[in-house]
Motif scaffolding. Sequence first.
Motif: not given
Length: 630
Positions: A574-596
Motif C-alpha cells: 500500500i503506497k501513498p502517492v500524494g495529490n496524483a490528480a494535481g500532478t496529472g494536471a501539471i503533467l498535462a500543462l507541461l507536455s503536449k504528449r502528456q496532454m494527448e
Amino acid sequence: MYINNRVIPVTDRQVMLMSNNPVNVAFLPAGKKINIPWGTTLIKAANEAGVEVDAVCGGKGTCGKCRAKVIEGAISEATRSEADRLSLEELKNGYVLLCQRRILGDVVLETLPSLARQESNGSTKGKIIDAALEVAPLISKTYHELSRPTIKDQVADLERILNRLPRETRAGVRLLSQVPDVLREAGYCVTSVVQEGELIALEKGNTVSEMYGIAVDVGTTSVAGYLVDLARGKVTASVSAANRQRAHGADVVSRITYIMEDDKGLAELQKLIAQTIDEIVGKLLQQSGVPAEHIYVLTLIGNTVMSHLLLGVTPVGVASAPFVPAFSGSVRGAVADLGIKSLPAYTRFVLLPNVAGYVGSDTIGVILATKIYNLPGTWLAIDIGTNGEVVLASGNRLLTCSTAAGPAFEGACISQGMRAEPGAISQVRMENDVEITVIGDAEPVGICGSGLIDAVSEMIRLGIVKSSGRIKSPEDLPPGFPAALIRRIKQNGNGNKFILAEGEREVSITQSDINELQLGKGAVRAGIEILLTELDLKPSDLDGILLAGAFGSNLRPASLKGIGMLPDVPLSSIKPVGNAAGTGAILALLSKRQMEVALSLPRRIEHVELSLHHGFQRAFARGLSFEVKK
C-alpha cells in the motif's frame, strides 16, 4: 428578532415589506463589512463578504457547523434546528447558526476560531508526485527582431509577425488592436506567445524565459493550485484553499439540490469557485513574485459536477439515472469565460475530460500521474475524498467507479470534525491510554479525517468498538481492561461517546461519528470489491494499492486496514502517492504528449456505475462491518 439578548418574532410580511432596505453587517475577527438587503440570511451575508463558512448540510440547519456569536444587532428568532444543536446557555449568550437567522438591522458578528480563514499551502491538498517532468508545453514563446517598415517594405504589422511564425498561426481581433503600439514602442523587437496555432500575446523585448502556467485541482472540499515554470519545467509555488462552495453543502449532491431549489444557485456556485481560484492565483503570484502578465495557460481538473459548476453548466443530469452529464470531453477557452478576474484576458484554460457522471477529470489526472495504465500486473488506485474514485488496472484493461464516500473523511458530518488545520487531532495511538498528535501543537479543538480513522481503528483493535460499529459500555469490557481507557467512555444520548481529549474543550468521537465513517468506508470497500469481481480477481491478485488525494495519501495503511476499508493485502504493497490528480494536471500543462495521453484515456476506460450494479447493495452491506483483526 434578537436585540440585546431578547428574541422578538418577525413575520414573513415584515420580511417582504422591508426587503429593499439595506443594512450593515460586520464580521469579526476577519474585519469584513458588507451592505446587504434587510431580511438576508446571515450565511448569505457571510458568503457575500468573503467570510469562509462551513455549511456541510447545505444550509438546512442539520450539521450545526455554521456557528457564530451575535455581538450586537437585530436578527430573527431562533429556530427549532438551533434549539436541537445549541444549548440554552449558548442561545442565551448570542450564539446562532448562520443559516437559520435573517438580518433585521445592522449586525456585528464574531465567527468562531474554527471558522476563521486559515492560510494554507499546497501540502494541505497533498504533495505532488516526485517525477521527472517532460517539458514540451502547450505555450511557445519566440523572440523576433523585426525589420522596420519602409517605403520599399510596406508589409502590414500583423503580417510582419505572422511571417516569422508557422503558416497556420492566426490572431484574434483583440490582439490585433494592440499590435501597432506594441511594435513601435518596442522598436520592433518583440516576443510572440503562441498557443495551439493562435497568437495570443505580443510582448516588448525578449521575454522568452518568462513563461508560466497554473495547474488547478478543483476539489469538492478544497482547491489546490500549482504555479509551473514552463520554460524550466518545474513547480515554483503551490497553495490550497477551501472551496467557497462549501457554504452550500459539503458534497456534490447538496450543491445540485441548491441549484434545483434556487434559480440563481448555478450562477452563485460558479461565482464562488471563480473567487476561490482568484484567491489561489493571488497567493501563488505573491509567493513567487511572478507577474500575472506572464501566466498564459491553466489546466483544470475536478470531478464531473465540479467541472460543470466551473463552467456554469447545470449538472442536474447526473443527479439521477441514467446519470448523463451535459458534456464529458475536454473544454478550452479564455479564463474570463470562467469568471476569473486575476489573470489577463489572453490567458487560456484547458479543462481535462471527464469519464462519466461521477468520474471526472481528476481521475484522469490520477491515471496520468501514476501511469497505472502502463504498470505491469494488477493495481488499484484510490482517490479518497468526498467523492471516492477507484481505478483498477489489469493487463490492458482500465476500470473505474465512483463511490459516494461522503464528506466524513474531510471532517464534515462528524460532530467535532474539521479540516486538517491547527487544533485538529491528526493522529491517535492507544495502549493503556490515549496519545494524540495535534496539528500546530495547539490545543485540540476538533478532529480531522486521519485522526478519526486512527482513533476508530485503535478502538476496534482494543475491542472498544464492536464489528457492528457500536461503542461498548464500560461494563461490557473484560476484566483488566486499562482503567484510563474505560473512564473515557461516557453515555451520550442513546449511545456512548469516547473522549479523546479533555480540558478546556472536550474532543470526543460519538456513536453517530462512527456510523458516518462506516457509510464512507463501506462505499469505498464496496467499489473495490465490485471492480475486482468484474475482472474475476481476488485481493491476493493485487500487486499494489496506490492511495491518492489529500486524505488518502496522509493515512496510515494500518489504520485503513484496521477499519476494513482496504482488502487484506500486505502493508508494504500500500503506497501513498500524494495529490496524483494535481500532478496529472501539471503533467498535462507541461507536455503536449502528456496532454494527448490525458485526452485519449476516456476511450480506454470502462466505467462501472455502482448504483445500477446488481452486486453493489450486498457489497456495501458487507463493507459496513468493521473487520476486527486478531
